[in-house]
Write a protein that holds these residues in place. Structure first.
Motif, mmCIF file in Angstrom:
data_model
loop_
_atom_site.group_PDB
_atom_site.id
_atom_site.type_symbol
_atom_site.label_atom_id
_atom_site.label_comp_id
_atom_site.label_asym_id
_atom_site.label_seq_id
_atom_site.Cartn_x
_atom_site.Cartn_y
_atom_site.Cartn_z
ATOM 1 N N ALA A 150 44.027 28.712 28.515
ATOM 2 C CA ALA A 150 45.401 28.880 28.028
ATOM 3 C C ALA A 150 45.752 27.822 26.994
ATOM 4 O O ALA A 150 46.404 28.114 25.980
ATOM 5 C CB ALA A 150 46.383 28.832 29.197
ATOM 6 N N ARG A 151 45.309 26.581 27.221
ATOM 7 C CA ARG A 151 45.560 25.521 26.239
ATOM 8 C C ARG A 151 44.796 25.781 24.950
ATOM 9 O O ARG A 151 45.323 25.583 23.849
ATOM 10 C CB ARG A 151 45.176 24.159 26.830
ATOM 11 N N THR A 152 43.559 26.223 25.082
ATOM 12 C CA THR A 152 42.758 26.506 23.898
ATOM 13 C C THR A 152 43.391 27.596 23.051
ATOM 14 O O THR A 152 43.413 27.516 21.811
ATOM 15 C CB THR A 152 41.335 26.918 24.306
ATOM 16 N N LEU A 153 43.924 28.625 23.717
ATOM 17 C CA LEU A 153 44.572 29.724 23.002
ATOM 18 C C LEU A 153 45.985 29.372 22.542
ATOM 19 O O LEU A 153 46.614 30.173 21.846
ATOM 20 C CB LEU A 153 44.630 30.963 23.895
ATOM 21 N N GLN A 154 46.483 28.215 22.961
ATOM 22 C CA GLN A 154 47.825 27.755 22.589
ATOM 23 C C GLN A 154 48.892 28.762 23.047
ATOM 24 O O GLN A 154 49.807 29.109 22.305
ATOM 25 C CB GLN A 154 47.908 27.529 21.073
ATOM 26 N N LEU A 155 48.747 29.197 24.284
ATOM 27 C CA LEU A 155 49.686 30.177 24.812
ATOM 28 C C LEU A 155 51.022 29.519 25.160
ATOM 29 O O LEU A 155 51.055 28.405 25.685
ATOM 30 C CB LEU A 155 49.116 30.838 26.073
ATOM 31 N N PRO A 156 52.134 30.198 24.913
ATOM 32 C CA PRO A 156 53.428 29.704 25.392
ATOM 33 C C PRO A 156 53.443 29.612 26.915
ATOM 34 O O PRO A 156 52.625 30.240 27.606
ATOM 35 C CB PRO A 156 54.413 30.769 24.884
ATOM 36 N N ASP A 157 54.399 28.866 27.443
ATOM 37 C CA ASP A 157 54.420 28.557 28.876
ATOM 38 C C ASP A 157 54.395 29.789 29.772
ATOM 39 O O ASP A 157 53.751 29.786 30.818
ATOM 40 C CB ASP A 157 55.648 27.706 29.215
ATOM 41 N N GLN A 158 55.096 30.844 29.414
ATOM 42 C CA GLN A 158 55.222 31.994 30.308
ATOM 43 C C GLN A 158 54.135 33.048 30.098
ATOM 44 O O GLN A 158 54.137 34.072 30.784
ATOM 45 C CB GLN A 158 56.603 32.634 30.154
ATOM 46 N N GLN A 159 53.226 32.800 29.199
ATOM 47 C CA GLN A 159 52.079 33.692 29.048
ATOM 48 C C GLN A 159 50.896 33.121 29.813
ATOM 49 O O GLN A 159 50.742 31.904 29.904
ATOM 50 C CB GLN A 159 51.725 33.887 27.576
ATOM 51 N N PHE A 160 50.056 33.994 30.361
ATOM 52 C CA PHE A 160 48.933 33.509 31.159
ATOM 53 C C PHE A 160 47.745 34.461 31.051
ATOM 54 O O PHE A 160 47.896 35.664 30.853
ATOM 55 C CB PHE A 160 49.335 33.325 32.628
ATOM 56 N N VAL A 161 46.557 33.873 31.162
ATOM 57 C CA VAL A 161 45.312 34.640 31.152
ATOM 58 C C VAL A 161 45.129 35.277 32.523
ATOM 59 O O VAL A 161 45.297 34.619 33.556
ATOM 60 C CB VAL A 161 44.112 33.733 30.816
ATOM 61 N N THR A 162 44.775 36.562 32.540
ATOM 62 C CA THR A 162 44.499 37.237 33.807
ATOM 63 C C THR A 162 42.996 37.278 34.100
ATOM 64 O O THR A 162 42.545 36.826 35.147
ATOM 65 C CB THR A 162 45.068 38.657 33.803
ATOM 66 N N PHE A 163 42.230 37.808 33.164
ATOM 67 C CA PHE A 163 40.775 37.899 33.299
ATOM 68 C C PHE A 163 40.166 37.861 31.898
ATOM 69 O O PHE A 163 40.877 37.842 30.898
ATOM 70 C CB PHE A 163 40.356 39.205 34.003
ATOM 71 N N ALA A 164 38.837 37.863 31.851
ATOM 72 C CA ALA A 164 38.108 37.996 30.589
ATOM 73 C C ALA A 164 37.008 39.030 30.797
ATOM 74 O O ALA A 164 36.658 39.372 31.934
ATOM 75 C CB ALA A 164 37.526 36.658 30.155
ATOM 76 N N GLN A 165 36.468 39.520 29.700
ATOM 77 C CA GLN A 165 35.416 40.538 29.782
ATOM 78 C C GLN A 165 34.471 40.369 28.601
ATOM 79 O O GLN A 165 34.904 40.318 27.447
ATOM 80 C CB GLN A 165 36.031 41.943 29.790
ATOM 81 N N THR A 166 33.188 40.268 28.906
ATOM 82 C CA THR A 166 32.163 40.119 27.879
ATOM 83 C C THR A 166 31.617 41.485 27.497
ATOM 84 O O THR A 166 31.414 42.336 28.356
ATOM 85 C CB THR A 166 31.034 39.214 28.383
ATOM 86 N N VAL A 167 31.364 41.681 26.206
ATOM 87 C CA VAL A 167 30.814 42.922 25.697
ATOM 88 C C VAL A 167 29.714 42.595 24.684
ATOM 89 O O VAL A 167 29.870 41.668 23.873
ATOM 90 C CB VAL A 167 31.885 43.805 25.032
ATOM 91 N N GLY A 168 28.639 43.357 24.703
ATOM 92 C CA GLY A 168 27.583 43.180 23.719
ATOM 93 C C GLY A 168 26.444 44.145 24.004
ATOM 94 O O GLY A 168 26.602 45.147 24.700
ATOM 95 N N TYR A 169 25.297 43.803 23.453
ATOM 96 C CA TYR A 169 24.087 44.576 23.701
ATOM 97 C C TYR A 169 23.236 43.835 24.721
ATOM 98 O O TYR A 169 23.114 42.603 24.667
ATOM 99 C CB TYR A 169 23.297 44.786 22.414
ATOM 100 N N SER A 170 22.664 44.581 25.647
ATOM 101 C CA SER A 170 21.855 43.958 26.675
ATOM 102 C C SER A 170 20.631 43.286 26.068
ATOM 103 O O SER A 170 20.026 43.806 25.116
ATOM 104 C CB SER A 170 21.410 45.018 27.693
ATOM 105 N N ARG A 171 20.271 42.145 26.619
ATOM 106 C CA ARG A 171 19.087 41.436 26.139
ATOM 107 C C ARG A 171 17.802 42.068 26.636
ATOM 108 O O ARG A 171 16.739 41.885 26.044
ATOM 109 C CB ARG A 171 19.149 39.969 26.597
ATOM 110 N N ALA A 172 17.893 42.829 27.692
ATOM 111 C CA ALA A 172 16.690 43.461 28.263
ATOM 112 C C ALA A 172 16.184 44.572 27.361
ATOM 113 O O ALA A 172 16.947 45.260 26.714
ATOM 114 C CB ALA A 172 17.027 44.009 29.649
#
Length: 217
Positions: free
Chosen positions: A195-217
């Motif tokens: 939240a600090r890195t994203l410089q979010l205002p006080d009442q905003q909050f991170v819920t989850f994250a999700q990674t997307v890409g191509y599998s390395r396998a």
């Protein structure tokens, strides 16, 4: 004024308002996305069969068209009313999707289907606690506007925002399964630090994250 009208006004104001991150990236311009494709992909039952979580990624970037289709599938506008591909709490737009890539952090603006510059730094490593997040081409960070969730407690805000995030995350899972992409929905996040890195205002909050890409396998 109806909830639908109020939600539309909030969204329009948010699209015009400057955020702390954008102040630091004034030299960058919004990135237009190609129009999302409305045909193709696997049948739903095939996508459900293929849906899975992956934690090993190639560093191969996503083509612009794939990124466009992914974001539209996640939480894009899918009808003239302005409603979205995922349901949301009380018909109030409380969720934002931040797109963390090697060239910085972008805010997805669904009405214009574009990416707004937020931070010019590569913060992928800070979007989670696992090593793979630092090199995967794309990490989606789901952020809730707590200030828009009136008349409920802070615990309920987090609960309902998490439910809305889950709807979006499942859309991403099904899109990735259909398109041969890898993804994983993540709760292993240093939430205060991100939240600090994203410089979010006080009442905003991170819920989850999700990674997307191509599998390395």
């Amino acid at each position: 004024m109806t909830r639908r009208q109020a939600s539309g006004g909030i969204l329009a104001s948010a699209a015009l308002a400057a955020t702390p991150g954008i102040a630091a990236t004034q030299e960058l311009k919004p990135r237009d996305l190609p129009p999302p494709r409305s045909t193709g992909g696997q049948p739903l039952t095939e996508a459900l069969k293929l849906r899975r979580s992956t934690r090993e990624y190639s560093d191969r970037p996503l083509p612009a068209q794939v990124l466009s289709d992914l974001l539209w599938a996640a939480f894009g506008v899918n009808r003239p009313s302005g409603d979205r591909t995922a349901p949301y709490w009380r018909h109030v737009m409380v969720m934002d999707i931040y797109v963390a890539m090697a060239d910085g952090v972008w805010l997805y603006e669904p009405k214009a289907h574009t990416l707004l510059p937020h931070l010019k730094d590569d913060i992928r490593a800070q979007t989670g606690l696992q090593d793979f997040v630092a090199t995967a081409p794309l990490n989606l960070v789901y952020v809730a506007h707590g200030e828009r969730m009136t008349d409920i407690s802070s615990e309920e805000r987090r609960l309902y925002a998490s439910v809305d995030t889950g709807f979006i995350g499942q859309n991403v899972y099904l899109f990735c399964a259909s398109e041969g992409l890898a993804t994983v929905f993540r709760g292993a996040v240093d939430y205060p630090k991100l939240a600090r890195t994203l410089q979010l205002p006080d009442q905003q909050f991170v819920t989850f994250a999700q990674t997307v890409g191509y599998s390395r396998a």
